[in-house]
Design an enzyme around this catalytic site. Structure first.
Site, PDB file in Angstrom:
ATOM      1  N   ARG A 154       0.610  -1.272   0.320  1.00  0.00           N
ATOM      2  CA  ARG A 154      -0.012   0.290  -0.480  1.00  0.00           C
ATOM      3  C   ARG A 154       0.653   1.470  -0.146  1.00  0.00           C
ATOM      4  O   ARG A 154       0.487   2.299   0.560  1.00  0.00           O
ATOM      5  CB  ARG A 154      -0.964   0.173   1.460  1.00  0.00           C
ATOM      6  CG  ARG A 154      -2.284  -1.039   0.996  1.00  0.00           C
ATOM      7  CD  ARG A 154      -2.709  -1.326   0.011  1.00  0.00           C
ATOM      8  NE  ARG A 154      -3.985  -2.204   1.002  1.00  0.00           N
ATOM      9  CZ  ARG A 154      -3.684  -3.602  -0.004  1.00  0.00           C
ATOM     10  NH1 ARG A 154      -2.704  -3.692  -1.216  1.00  0.00           N
ATOM     11  NH2 ARG A 154      -3.821  -4.577   0.162  1.00  0.00           N
ATOM     12  N   SER A 222     -11.515   0.393   4.064  1.00  0.00           N
ATOM     13  CA  SER A 222     -10.858  -0.080   5.264  1.00  0.00           C
ATOM     14  C   SER A 222     -10.500   1.344   5.890  1.00  0.00           C
ATOM     15  O   SER A 222      -9.163   2.090   5.034  1.00  0.00           O
ATOM     16  CB  SER A 222      -9.472  -0.807   5.103  1.00  0.00           C
ATOM     17  OG  SER A 222      -9.996  -2.396   4.490  1.00  0.00           O
ATOM     18  N   GLU A 318      -6.221   4.473   7.287  1.00  0.00           N
ATOM     19  CA  GLU A 318      -6.257   4.356   6.576  1.00  0.00           C
ATOM     20  C   GLU A 318      -6.154   5.884   5.478  1.00  0.00           C
ATOM     21  O   GLU A 318      -5.340   5.738   4.450  1.00  0.00           O
ATOM     22  CB  GLU A 318      -5.860   3.259   5.912  1.00  0.00           C
ATOM     23  CG  GLU A 318      -6.511   2.706   4.511  1.00  0.00           C
ATOM     24  CD  GLU A 318      -4.873   2.130   4.072  1.00  0.00           C
ATOM     25  OE1 GLU A 318      -5.102   0.801   4.958  1.00  0.00           O
ATOM     26  OE2 GLU A 318      -3.929   2.131   3.658  1.00  0.00           O
TER      27      GLU A 318
HETATM   28  C1  LIG Z   1     -15.134  -0.131  -0.528  1.00  0.00           C
HETATM   29  C2  LIG Z   1     -14.063   0.266  -0.466  1.00  0.00           C
HETATM   30  C3  LIG Z   1     -13.379  -0.894  -0.693  1.00  0.00           C
HETATM   31  C4  LIG Z   1     -12.040  -0.542  -1.351  1.00  0.00           C
HETATM   32  N1  LIG Z   1     -10.756  -1.796  -1.190  1.00  0.00           N
HETATM   33  C5  LIG Z   1      -9.835  -2.076  -1.799  1.00  0.00           C
HETATM   34  C6  LIG Z   1      -9.028  -3.195  -1.518  1.00  0.00           C
HETATM   35  O1  LIG Z   1      -9.182  -4.044  -1.505  1.00  0.00           O
HETATM   36  N2  LIG Z   1      -7.385  -2.490  -1.919  1.00  0.00           N
HETATM   37  C7  LIG Z   1      -7.105  -1.724  -1.909  1.00  0.00           C
HETATM   38  O2  LIG Z   1      -5.951  -1.726  -2.597  1.00  0.00           O
HETATM   39  N3  LIG Z   1      -7.765  -0.447  -1.759  1.00  0.00           N
HETATM   40  C8  LIG Z   1      -9.426  -0.693  -1.961  1.00  0.00           C
HETATM   41  N4  LIG Z   1     -10.102   0.476  -1.160  1.00  0.00           N
HETATM   42  C9  LIG Z   1      -9.177   2.320  -1.699  1.00  0.00           C
HETATM   43  C10 LIG Z   1      -9.584   2.837  -2.990  1.00  0.00           C
HETATM   44  O3  LIG Z   1     -10.079   2.661  -3.808  1.00  0.00           O
HETATM   45  C11 LIG Z   1      -8.061   3.314  -3.339  1.00  0.00           C
HETATM   46  O4  LIG Z   1      -7.235   3.620  -2.692  1.00  0.00           O
HETATM   47  C12 LIG Z   1      -8.111   3.801  -4.892  1.00  0.00           C
HETATM   48  O5  LIG Z   1      -7.142   3.522  -5.154  1.00  0.00           O
HETATM   49  C13 LIG Z   1      -8.708   5.698  -4.782  1.00  0.00           C
HETATM   50  O6  LIG Z   1      -9.279   6.204  -6.011  1.00  0.00           O
HETATM   51  P1  LIG Z   1      -9.447   6.866  -5.671  1.00  0.00           P
HETATM   52  O7  LIG Z   1      -9.508   7.891  -7.304  1.00  0.00           O
HETATM   53  O8  LIG Z   1     -10.689   7.427  -5.708  1.00  0.00           O
HETATM   54  O9  LIG Z   1      -8.376   8.061  -4.725  1.00  0.00           O
HETATM   55  P2  LIG Z   1      -8.576   9.284  -4.303  1.00  0.00           P
HETATM   56  O10 LIG Z   1      -9.201   9.140  -2.825  1.00  0.00           O
HETATM   57  O11 LIG Z   1      -9.579  10.222  -5.203  1.00  0.00           O
HETATM   58  O12 LIG Z   1      -7.483   9.816  -3.491  1.00  0.00           O
HETATM   59  C14 LIG Z   1      -6.614   8.768  -2.768  1.00  0.00           C
HETATM   60  C15 LIG Z   1      -5.164   9.208  -3.552  1.00  0.00           C
HETATM   61  O13 LIG Z   1      -4.229   9.510  -3.906  1.00  0.00           O
HETATM   62  C16 LIG Z   1      -3.953  10.810  -4.580  1.00  0.00           C
HETATM   63  N5  LIG Z   1      -4.032  10.695  -6.449  1.00  0.00           N
HETATM   64  C17 LIG Z   1      -5.009  10.438  -7.164  1.00  0.00           C
HETATM   65  N6  LIG Z   1      -5.237  10.470  -8.121  1.00  0.00           N
HETATM   66  C18 LIG Z   1      -4.115  11.149  -8.388  1.00  0.00           C
HETATM   67  C19 LIG Z   1      -3.184  11.320  -9.426  1.00  0.00           C
HETATM   68  N7  LIG Z   1      -4.134  11.304 -11.037  1.00  0.00           N
HETATM   69  N8  LIG Z   1      -2.230  11.282  -9.202  1.00  0.00           N
HETATM   70  C20 LIG Z   1      -1.663  11.254  -8.179  1.00  0.00           C
HETATM   71  N9  LIG Z   1      -1.954  10.940  -6.755  1.00  0.00           N
HETATM   72  C21 LIG Z   1      -3.358  11.351  -7.460  1.00  0.00           C
HETATM   73  C22 LIG Z   1      -4.856  11.752  -4.133  1.00  0.00           C
HETATM   74  O14 LIG Z   1      -4.136  12.298  -3.984  1.00  0.00           O
HETATM   75  C23 LIG Z   1      -4.757  11.005  -2.950  1.00  0.00           C
HETATM   76  O15 LIG Z   1      -3.657  11.290  -1.947  1.00  0.00           O
HETATM   77  C24 LIG Z   1     -11.107   0.830  -0.968  1.00  0.00           C
HETATM   78  C25 LIG Z   1     -12.094   1.395  -0.891  1.00  0.00           C
HETATM   79  C26 LIG Z   1     -13.575   1.658  -0.987  1.00  0.00           C
HETATM   80  C27 LIG Z   1     -14.508   2.776  -0.990  1.00  0.00           C
END
Ligand SMILES: Cc1cc2nc3c(=O)[nH]c(=O)nc-3n(C[C@H](O)[C@H](O)[C@H](O)COP(=O)(O)OP(=O)(O)OC[C@H]3O[C@@H](n4cnc5c(N)ncnc54)[C@H](O)[C@@H]3O)c2cc1C
Length: 336
Positions: A154, A222, A318
């Site tokens: 992670r 999580s 997290e």
């Molecule tokens: C129900 C649920 C289940 C999940 N299950 C998992 C799982 O099984 N495994 C897992 O690893 N994660 C899981 N997650 C966490 C989440 O899906 C991941 O962290 C995902 O990658 C977040 O994507 P986002 O676009 O929503 O990110 P955001 O929440 O919008 O951003 C997350 C981080 O990434 C940065 N970021 C986003 N886009 C960019 C970009 N283009 N350039 C630079 N930085 C950027 C942001 O600044 C921030 O620091 C889960 C979340 C939920 C709600």
């Protein structure tokens, strides 16, 4: 002009930012001032806006997938704003297996390398060829190889040296033609007909039985990190709690399951306003509505205090928490 971000994060607390900029073309990045504070956002599934945010939200929404067939593999070059799960579906439809264990992880492709998303025995790093980003200082596009991304559990360089310096624009994925299924995780071991489609379907079924859909019941996945404790502390805890799930971290430390700690502290279903510890999965906090950031802060602190009282373990969240001027951390007895 203030803009609501309630619909831009899956925990869905009411909050506004000073400015919302949606990036649909890379040229727009050149024109941004990136005046601080700013925050880069994908689909907000790992981000919670606790209060109004006095800064710019830069939401990556660029689209595009290019697939190249090479001798031994498929190279996929995917724009940051693409939805991760839709990409998994696309690859399977195109008969390019490999990503099936990572089905249904919410969020964008651009956010996926940031925390090296992983599930059911597979981490994204296994398939990354390169990550391209826009350097906010030099205003140039930079390409990092897999090794240069410094992927860990992670974790990646984007959470450290490049935090707030890089906007990921493109992710290059390499899917070998010689497909090797990853079946080490329990529910997948029972599969009889081993195909990428069947693994995909089983992962979705298992995830749906365990995790609330954030678009139906607001949540951010999580919420807490699995804490790392010394072997010595683990041994004394195991005397009181022989069932405590634990995994080797390094020679001197073990990782313990945060969800188990919360559940055993009798917090399943615990509620403050509309914020609750999920009934099926104690590691997930849900927002039933009519809640504000202060309710969530109170919930985080209550859980941290209870876990501390029961096991002398400090729980860290997290999820990225945003307050008025930027990211904040809530630790035992502290408020942002
Ligand atoms: C129900 C649920 C289940 C999940 N299950 C998992 C799982 O099984 N495994 C897992 O690893 N994660 C899981 N997650 C966490 C989440 O899906 C991941 O962290 C995902 O990658 C977040 O994507 P986002 O676009 O929503 O990110 P955001 O929440 O919008 O951003 C997350 C981080 O990434 C940065 N970021 C986003 N886009 C960019 C970009 N283009 N350039 C630079 N930085 C950027 C942001 O600044 C921030 O620091 C889960 C979340 C939920 C709600």
């Amino acid at each position: 002009m203030a803009h609501s971000v309630q619909a831009f994060h899956t925990f869905s607390l009411p909050s506004q930012c000073s400015q919302l900029i949606e990036i649909t073309e890379l040229e727009q990045l050149q024109q941004q001032s990136f005046s601080r504070p700013f925050c880069i956002l994908g689909e907000g599934s790992n981000t919670v806006f606790l209060t109004d945010y006095h800064g710019q939200v830069i939401k990556m929404a660029t689209k595009g997938i290019t697939a190249t067939v090479r001798e031994h593999d498929y190279l996929l070059e995917v724009a940051a704003g693409e939805n991760w799960h839709q990409l998994v579906i696309y690859t399977l439809e195109q008969d390019m297996p490999g990503l099936e264990n990572l089905a249904l992880i919410p969020g964008t492709v651009g956010a996926a390398p940031v925390q090296n998303i992983g599930a059911y025995g597979v981490e994204l790093a296994k398939y990354i060829d390169y990550v391209e980003y826009f350097d906010i200082t030099s205003k140039e596009l930079v390409r990092l190889s897999n090794a240069e991304c410094q992927f860990g559990y992670r974790d990646s360089i984007f959470k450290h040296q490049l935090k707030s310096h890089a906007v990921i624009t493109l992710v290059g994925l390499c899917l070998p033609k010689q497909w090797q299924p990853e079946l080490s995780y329990g529910p997948l071991q029972q599969l009889k007909d081993i195909t990428a489609q069947n693994i995909f379907a089983q992962v979705i079924k298992t995830r749906n039985s365990k995790l609330p859909n954030p678009y139906v019941l607001a949540n951010a996945g999580s919420f807490f990190k699995n804490p790392i404790i010394s072997n010595q502390q683990l041994q004394s805890l195991l005397q009181a709690y022989p069932q405590l799930p634990h995994y080797v971290y390094d020679n001197e430390h073990h990782k313990v399951a945060a969800g188990w700690l919360i559940e055993q502290a009798n917090l399943k279903g615990y509620r403050i306003a509309g914020i609750a510890v999920h009934q099926q999965q104690a590691l997930v906090l849900v927002n039933h509505g009519n809640s504000v950031g202060a309710d969530l802060i109170a919930m985080i602190q209550h859980i941290q205090q209870q876990v501390w009282q029961c096991y002398h373990i400090r729980l860290q969240h997290e999820v990225r928490l945003m307050s008025r001027d930027g990211e904040c951390h809530i630790d035992l007895e502290e408020t942002p």
